[in-house]
Design an enzyme around this catalytic site. Structure first.
Site, PDB file in Angstrom:
ATOM      1  CG  ASP A   1       9.417   8.286  10.211  1.00 33.96           C
ATOM      2  OD1 ASP A   1       9.518   9.339  10.613  1.00 33.96           O
ATOM      3  OD2 ASP A   1       8.435   7.639  10.243  1.00 33.96           O
TER       4      ASP A   1
ATOM      5  CB  THR B   1       9.406   6.043   5.828  1.00 26.84           C
ATOM      6  OG1 THR B   1       8.621   5.405   4.857  1.00 26.84           O
ATOM      7  CG2 THR B   1       9.514   7.718   5.114  1.00 26.84           C
ATOM      8  CB  SER B   2       9.976   0.216   6.085  1.00 26.97           C
ATOM      9  OG  SER B   2       8.352  -0.349   6.332  1.00 26.97           O
ATOM     10  NE  ARG B   3       7.833  -1.606  12.082  1.00 24.22           N
ATOM     11  CZ  ARG B   3       6.651  -0.929  12.095  1.00 24.22           C
ATOM     12  NH1 ARG B   3       6.813   0.998  11.249  1.00 24.22           N
ATOM     13  NH2 ARG B   3       5.677  -1.219  12.436  1.00 24.22           N
TER      14      ARG B   3
ATOM     15  CB  CYS C   1       9.470  -4.670   1.998  1.00 26.40           C
ATOM     16  SG  CYS C   1      11.300  -4.449   3.169  1.00 26.40           S
ATOM     17  N   PRO C   2       7.725  -4.945   4.893  1.00 28.43           N
ATOM     18  CG  PRO C   2       6.678  -7.042   5.379  1.00 28.43           C
ATOM     19  CD  PRO C   2       7.517  -6.017   4.524  1.00 28.43           C
TER      20      PRO C   2
ATOM     21  CG  HIS D   1       8.370   4.889  13.886  1.00 32.99           C
ATOM     22  ND1 HIS D   1       8.660   3.930  14.100  1.00 32.99           N
ATOM     23  CD2 HIS D   1       6.488   4.863  12.827  1.00 32.99           C
ATOM     24  CE1 HIS D   1       7.599   3.228  13.823  1.00 32.99           C
ATOM     25  NE2 HIS D   1       6.798   3.615  12.650  1.00 32.99           N
TER      26      HIS D   1
ATOM     27  CG  ASP E   1       6.657  -6.941  -2.621  1.00 33.16           C
ATOM     28  OD1 ASP E   1       5.659  -6.231  -2.452  1.00 33.16           O
ATOM     29  OD2 ASP E   1       6.114  -8.065  -2.594  1.00 33.16           O
TER      30      ASP E   1
ATOM     31  CE  LYS F   1      -2.191  -1.810   3.554  1.00 34.90           C
ATOM     32  NZ  LYS F   1      -2.048  -3.074   3.501  1.00 34.90           N
TER      33      LYS F   1
ATOM     34  CD  GLU G   1      11.929   3.078  15.825  1.00 35.98           C
ATOM     35  OE1 GLU G   1      12.983   3.381  14.262  1.00 35.98           O
ATOM     36  OE2 GLU G   1      10.519   3.013  15.353  1.00 35.98           O
TER      37      GLU G   1
HETATM   38  P1  NAD Z   1       1.748  -3.990   3.189  1.00 35.77           P
HETATM   39  O1  NAD Z   1       1.824  -4.785   3.576  1.00 35.77           O
HETATM   40  O2  NAD Z   1       0.330  -2.935   2.280  1.00 35.77           O
HETATM   41  O3  NAD Z   1       2.958  -4.201   1.978  1.00 35.77           O
HETATM   42  C1  NAD Z   1       4.146  -4.514   2.352  1.00 35.77           C
HETATM   43  C2  NAD Z   1       5.262  -5.314   1.305  1.00 35.77           C
HETATM   44  O4  NAD Z   1       6.155  -6.079   1.121  1.00 35.77           O
HETATM   45  C3  NAD Z   1       4.262  -6.045   0.308  1.00 35.77           C
HETATM   46  O5  NAD Z   1       3.900  -5.893  -1.069  1.00 35.77           O
HETATM   47  C4  NAD Z   1       4.759  -7.347   0.278  1.00 35.77           C
HETATM   48  O6  NAD Z   1       5.101  -8.889  -1.084  1.00 35.77           O
HETATM   49  C5  NAD Z   1       6.467  -7.031   0.156  1.00 35.77           C
HETATM   50  N1  NAD Z   1       7.063  -8.055   1.007  1.00 35.77           N
HETATM   51  C6  NAD Z   1       6.767  -8.848   1.716  1.00 35.77           C
HETATM   52  N2  NAD Z   1       8.760  -8.992   2.714  1.00 35.77           N
HETATM   53  C7  NAD Z   1       8.964  -9.060   0.954  1.00 35.77           C
HETATM   54  C8  NAD Z   1      10.588  -9.202   0.763  1.00 35.77           C
HETATM   55  N3  NAD Z   1      11.129 -10.210   1.684  1.00 35.77           N
HETATM   56  N4  NAD Z   1      11.041  -8.340   0.761  1.00 35.77           N
HETATM   57  C9  NAD Z   1      10.924  -7.645  -0.169  1.00 35.77           C
HETATM   58  N5  NAD Z   1       9.025  -7.371   0.186  1.00 35.77           N
HETATM   59  C10 NAD Z   1       9.138  -8.085   0.842  1.00 35.77           C
HETATM   60  O7  NAD Z   1       2.460  -2.982   3.878  1.00 35.77           O
HETATM   61  P2  NAD Z   1       2.294  -0.875   3.573  1.00 35.77           P
HETATM   62  O8  NAD Z   1       1.082  -0.935   4.323  1.00 35.77           O
HETATM   63  O9  NAD Z   1       2.303  -0.831   2.401  1.00 35.77           O
HETATM   64  O10 NAD Z   1       4.060  -0.596   5.047  1.00 35.77           O
HETATM   65  C11 NAD Z   1       4.609  -1.218   4.420  1.00 35.77           C
HETATM   66  C12 NAD Z   1       5.754  -0.999   5.440  1.00 35.77           C
HETATM   67  O11 NAD Z   1       5.815   0.608   6.236  1.00 35.77           O
HETATM   68  C13 NAD Z   1       5.157  -1.337   7.125  1.00 35.77           C
HETATM   69  O12 NAD Z   1       5.970  -2.646   6.645  1.00 35.77           O
HETATM   70  C14 NAD Z   1       5.774  -1.289   8.046  1.00 35.77           C
HETATM   71  O13 NAD Z   1       6.174  -1.583   8.582  1.00 35.77           O
HETATM   72  C15 NAD Z   1       5.981   0.693   7.582  1.00 35.77           C
HETATM   73  N6  NAD Z   1       4.885   2.312   8.058  1.00 35.77           N
HETATM   74  C16 NAD Z   1       5.969   2.591   8.506  1.00 35.77           C
HETATM   75  C17 NAD Z   1       4.786   3.795   9.344  1.00 35.77           C
HETATM   76  C18 NAD Z   1       5.713   4.741   9.472  1.00 35.77           C
HETATM   77  O14 NAD Z   1       5.009   6.115  10.761  1.00 35.77           O
HETATM   78  N7  NAD Z   1       6.828   4.898   9.193  1.00 35.77           N
HETATM   79  C19 NAD Z   1       3.553   3.470   9.478  1.00 35.77           C
HETATM   80  C20 NAD Z   1       2.867   1.879   8.902  1.00 35.77           C
HETATM   81  C21 NAD Z   1       4.083   1.400   7.885  1.00 35.77           C
END
Ligand code: NAD
Length: 332
Positions: free
Chosen positions: A254, A228-230, A201-202, A291, A173, A153, A259
């Site tokens: 972020d 901005t992920s983890r 990605c997660p 974050h 991905d 997303k 953290e």
């Molecule tokens: P999502 O589940 O919609 O998308 C994650 C994508 O990563 C999927 O398309 C999945 O197939 C892919 N993926 C899974 N395993 C993978 C791998 N080993 N290698 C590569 N890609 C892989 O999640 P999202 O809603 O798009 O959120 C993405 C990330 O953003 C979340 O995991 C979360 O950690 C992070 N996040 C951060 C904040 C923030 O405030 N900084 C807020 C919300 C989410």
């Protein structure tokens, strides 16, 4: 009344939960403390616990919650990497899978533009009546290649914005979507070709430190990295070396792997003990935010609504799309 124990309460959380809790007939006991094995007992007498990415939901906490009769945990965030699902056993776990992907994507773009166009430097200079442009040269994004890791997303919302800038998008991905119109490639090829890499990605066992020395070595000199992920997706020591050697031209972070110790808190009056983060923070081409990518009014309202809807479904014994499917999550 169904009552939830709410941990690590911040004023911006309380605002939306207080506004909406009446609609769902949920009572909330707010605690400023984080959820840990020691603070779990505060939830005694409540029906459920509401927690966040900064809380500790490891084995000991899960056991402590079970001991006081808590059977439901609602995470007011998307990620579950701090939740020990195995130890949760038959507890019901909820999260908010999508509250505002565009909020996170927009913050990723804000970091990229800020660090590339040196907005942070310009801001502090002009406040001091220093109007010199020395050292503020950036590069144009139009025509540059951006490598997006994770086309879920947030990744897709980020891609939309990058396309608006006229960037060429390549993506990696682990589960590419055949129906999504983007050039998928493998991770190493993405590292080799991208001028800008953004992580969406997660954090999983196989994505921990995916940006390590090996990955950084094959990247273009001067590459920009946005996360901005983890934090755990990046080996911070390797990133710092690459920033110091000039291999990385800029980084917008972020999230940071250690953290939970201090993000979301004011520790400005304490001796700062994380040397790697301290040196990263002192670099002119690195921006760290605490974050906050999710932190928009729209996202906070959506988080409150979705979490309260999960708690109401839990109380009423109804299905909820926010319930974590344990088999899928454990496989992840
Ligand atoms: P999502 O589940 O919609 O998308 C994650 C994508 O990563 C999927 O398309 C999945 O197939 C892919 N993926 C899974 N395993 C993978 C791998 N080993 N290698 C590569 N890609 C892989 O999640 P999202 O809603 O798009 O959120 C993405 C990330 O953003 C979340 O995991 C979360 O950690 C992070 N996040 C951060 C904040 C923030 O405030 N900084 C807020 C919300 C989410």
């Amino acid at each position: 009344m169904y009552t939830a124990a709410f941990y690590d309460t911040k004023p911006y959380d309380k605002k939306w939960f207080d506004k909406l809790k009446g609609d769902y007939k949920i009572d909330i006991r707010y605690f400023e403390s984080r959820l840990t094995p020691d603070t779990a007992v505060l939830a005694k007498g409540c029906d459920s616990v509401v927690a966040f990415v900064s809380d500790d939901l490891g084995k000991n906490t899960m056991e402590a919650l079970k001991n006081i009769g808590i059977r439901t945990v609602a995470m007011r965030c998307a990620g579950l990497n701090n939740v020990d699902l195995q130890s949760a056993g038959d507890m019901r776990i909820y999260h908010v899978p999508a509250y505002s992907p565009s909020a996170v994507a927009e913050h990723a773009v804000a970091l990229l533009l800020c660090v590339n166009r040196k907005i942070h430097k310009a801001w502090s200079r002009t406040r001091d009546h220093n109007f010199s442009l020395k050292g503020l040269v950036g590069f144009g994004l139009k025509g540059k290649t951006v490598g997006v890791v994770g086309t879920g997303k947030v990744g897709r919302a980020f891609i939309d914005i990058c396309r608006g800038f006229g960037m060429k998008v390549i993506a990696y991905d682990a589960y590419p979507d055949k129906n999504f119109d983007v050039e998928y490639t493998d991770f190493r090829d993405l590292c080799r070709r991208a001028h800008v890499i953004s992580l969406h990605c997660p954090l999983l066992k196989d994505t921990r430190h995916m940006i390590d020395k090996k990955a950084l070595d094959i990247m273009q000199s001067g590459v920009y990295i946005i996360n901005t992920s983890r934090g755990g997706l990046i080996d911070s020591d390797a990133l710092l070396d690459a920033v110091q050697s000039g291999k990385v031209g800029g980084a917008g972070l972020d999230v940071y792997e250690e953290e939970t110790e201090f993000f979301y808190e004011d520790v400005s009056d304490k001796v700062f003990t994380d040397e790697v983060l301290d040196v990263l923070l002192s670099q002119p081409n690195v921006i760290v935010t605490s974050h906050q990518a999710f932190l928009t009014e729209e996202a906070l309202e959506a988080i409150a609504r979705e979490t309260l809807a999960s708690l109401a479904a839990d109380r009423d014994g109804k299905d909820s799309p926010n319930m974590v499917r344990r088999d899928a999550a454990l496989k992840g």
